[in-house]
Design an enzyme around this catalytic site. Structure first.
Site, PDB file in Angstrom:
ATOM      1  N   SER A  14       0.833  -1.216   0.000  1.00 48.28           N
ATOM      2  CA  SER A  14       0.000   0.000   0.000  1.00 48.28           C
ATOM      3  C   SER A  14       0.862   1.258   0.000  1.00 48.28           C
ATOM      4  CB  SER A  14      -0.959   0.000   1.190  1.00 48.28           C
ATOM      5  OG  SER A  14      -0.241  -0.015   2.401  1.00 48.28           O
ATOM      6  N   LEU A  34      -9.846   7.738 -26.456  1.00 51.97           N
ATOM      7  CA  LEU A  34     -10.429   8.289 -27.684  1.00 51.97           C
ATOM      8  C   LEU A  34     -11.842   7.747 -27.901  1.00 51.97           C
ATOM      9  CD1 LEU A  34      -9.613   9.792 -30.461  1.00 51.97           C
ATOM     10  CD2 LEU A  34      -9.397   7.482 -31.337  1.00 51.97           C
ATOM     11  N   SER A  35     -12.787   8.669 -28.151  1.00 48.40           N
ATOM     12  CA  SER A  35     -14.184   8.264 -28.358  1.00 48.40           C
ATOM     13  C   SER A  35     -14.419   7.916 -29.824  1.00 48.40           C
ATOM     14  CB  SER A  35     -15.123   9.403 -27.953  1.00 48.40           C
ATOM     15  OG  SER A  35     -16.423   9.130 -28.426  1.00 48.40           O
ATOM     16  N   ARG A  71     -17.425   7.449 -30.854  1.00 47.67           N
ATOM     17  CA  ARG A  71     -18.706   8.074 -31.177  1.00 47.67           C
ATOM     18  C   ARG A  71     -18.482   9.523 -31.579  1.00 47.67           C
ATOM     19  NH1 ARG A  71     -22.573   8.338 -26.760  1.00 47.67           N
ATOM     20  NH2 ARG A  71     -24.107   8.717 -28.378  1.00 47.67           N
ATOM     21  N   ASN A 120      -0.868   4.074 -10.137  1.00 44.39           N
ATOM     22  CA  ASN A 120       0.063   4.149  -9.007  1.00 44.39           C
ATOM     23  C   ASN A 120       1.064   2.995  -9.055  1.00 44.39           C
ATOM     24  OD1 ASN A 120      -0.746   1.909  -7.219  1.00 44.39           O
ATOM     25  ND2 ASN A 120      -2.644   3.068  -6.913  1.00 44.39           N
ATOM     26  N   ARG A 169       1.262  -8.778 -17.432  1.00 42.32           N
ATOM     27  CA  ARG A 169       1.253  -8.494 -18.875  1.00 42.32           C
ATOM     28  C   ARG A 169       2.645  -8.469 -19.508  1.00 42.32           C
ATOM     29  NH1 ARG A 169      -4.114  -9.398 -20.187  1.00 42.32           N
ATOM     30  NH2 ARG A 169      -5.447  -8.362 -18.641  1.00 42.32           N
TER      31      ARG A 169
END
Ligand SMILES: Cc1cc2nc3c(=O)[nH]c(=O)nc-3n(C[C@H](O)[C@H](O)[C@H](O)COP(=O)(O)OP(=O)(O)OC[C@H]3O[C@@H](n4cnc5c(N)ncnc54)[C@H](O)[C@@H]3O)c2cc1C
Length: 270
Positions: free
Chosen positions: A89, A123-124, A126, A209, A220
């Protein structure tokens, strides 16, 4: 061939930009320690030129026991101990912001599964017309000319269909007058994007963070992950190590049997 004519539309590598990191308010830290008779610790840590993100985590950790003694552990030993003992933490006090481009929508669908400690702005499809979209080649196809050229044909066809659908105004003309031009554009973009492939390039701004970044890198930057997100995770690591050299200092770059780079640590999921 159409795919060749549009060769500028194919992306082979991610772009990773570190656009934000922290600084320490040194005079405030000094004031806090001076009234408690512990200013020596501040003199010591500033003289060593440590990275701000790392220092903030150490200050946070030392606040727990007010252990700002000159004879304590070195900065590196202190943060190593935090990781060894699993007090992760404390590492949440370090923050870094990235702009990531040259990645596919399928990659960002995996990226946003990382929830705790992450913030995203993407990034949209729509709002933004994707008629000039680029497409991210799967790393597995890059050295396979036959597969790559078939893939280029597929994504180019999808883009052509997107443009045809988007430019066909007929269905939108019947919308009520009160619908604004922005709303109509969003309806058109939103409906026609359904034929765009997973490979469509996107841009995502993310802030994360130190603890959450570690968890992401372990999952990953890993041979079990999809190649595109593994490659991105390695690129993020190579940049973030400059911002959080001690927080990420236990990672070792290894090469798997497929020749791919990945990260190893003895302190997983702190
Ligand atoms: C190789 C690989 C294959 C995958 N395949 C699939 C798949 O086939 N299908 C699929 O749906 N997903 C798949 N995923 C995604 C995976 O299931 C996770 O959603 C993703 O990796 C994010 O991990 P996380 O939840 O640990 O991370 P974060 O969301 O970043 O969370 C970090 C940690 O915080 C804690 N935490 C976060 N949220 C909660 C909560 N709500 N409750 C309790 N604890 C919480 C957990 O300890 C968690 O590990 C895959 C991931 C990888 C790496």
């Amino acid at each position: 061939m159409e795919a060749e004519a549009e060769s500028g539309k194919f992306v082979l590598e991610p772009e990773v930009y570190v656009v934000g990191s922290q600084s320490v308010a040194t005079s405030a830290v000094r004031d806090f320690l001076r009234v408690r008779g512990m200013a020596d610790w501040a003199d010591m840590i500033w003289s060593e030129g440590q990275a701000s993100a790392d220092v903030l985590c150490e200050i946070a950790g030392r606040c727990c026991y007010m252990s700002f003694g000159r004879n304590g552990r070195t900065h590196r030993a202190y943060l190593s101990h935090i990781k060894e003992s699993g007090h992760g933490s404390v590492l949440e006090h370090a923050v870094i912001s990235f702009i990531i481009a040259g990645v596919s929508r399928s990659l960002t669908h995996e990226l946003v599964r990382h929830r705790a400690g992450w913030s995203y702005s993407q990034l949209s499809q729509r709002f933004v017309d994707e008629s000039s979209a680029r497409f991210v080649a799967p790393p597995a196809y890059i050295d396979q000319p036959n597969l790559l050229s078939r893939w280029k044909l597929a994504v180019t066809s999808a883009l052509r269909l997107y443009r045809l659908l988007r430019d066909d105004h007929s269905s939108i003309q019947n919308e009520p007058q009160r619908v604004t031009s922005t709303s109509k554009r969003k309806i058109k973009n939103g409906a026609s994007r359904s034929v765009l492939p997973n490979a469509t390039e996107t841009i995502i701004f993310c802030t994360v963070n130190g603890r959450a970044l570690r968890h992401f890198l372990e999952r990953r930057a890993n041979p079990d992950a999809d190649d595109e997100i593994r490659r991105l995770a390695m690129a993020m690591y190579y940049q973030a190590i400059n911002v959080m050299p001690e927080i990420l200092g236990d990672y070792v770059v290894r090469t798997c049997e497929r020749g791919l780079k990945y990260l190893h640590t003895d302190h997983e999921k702190v």
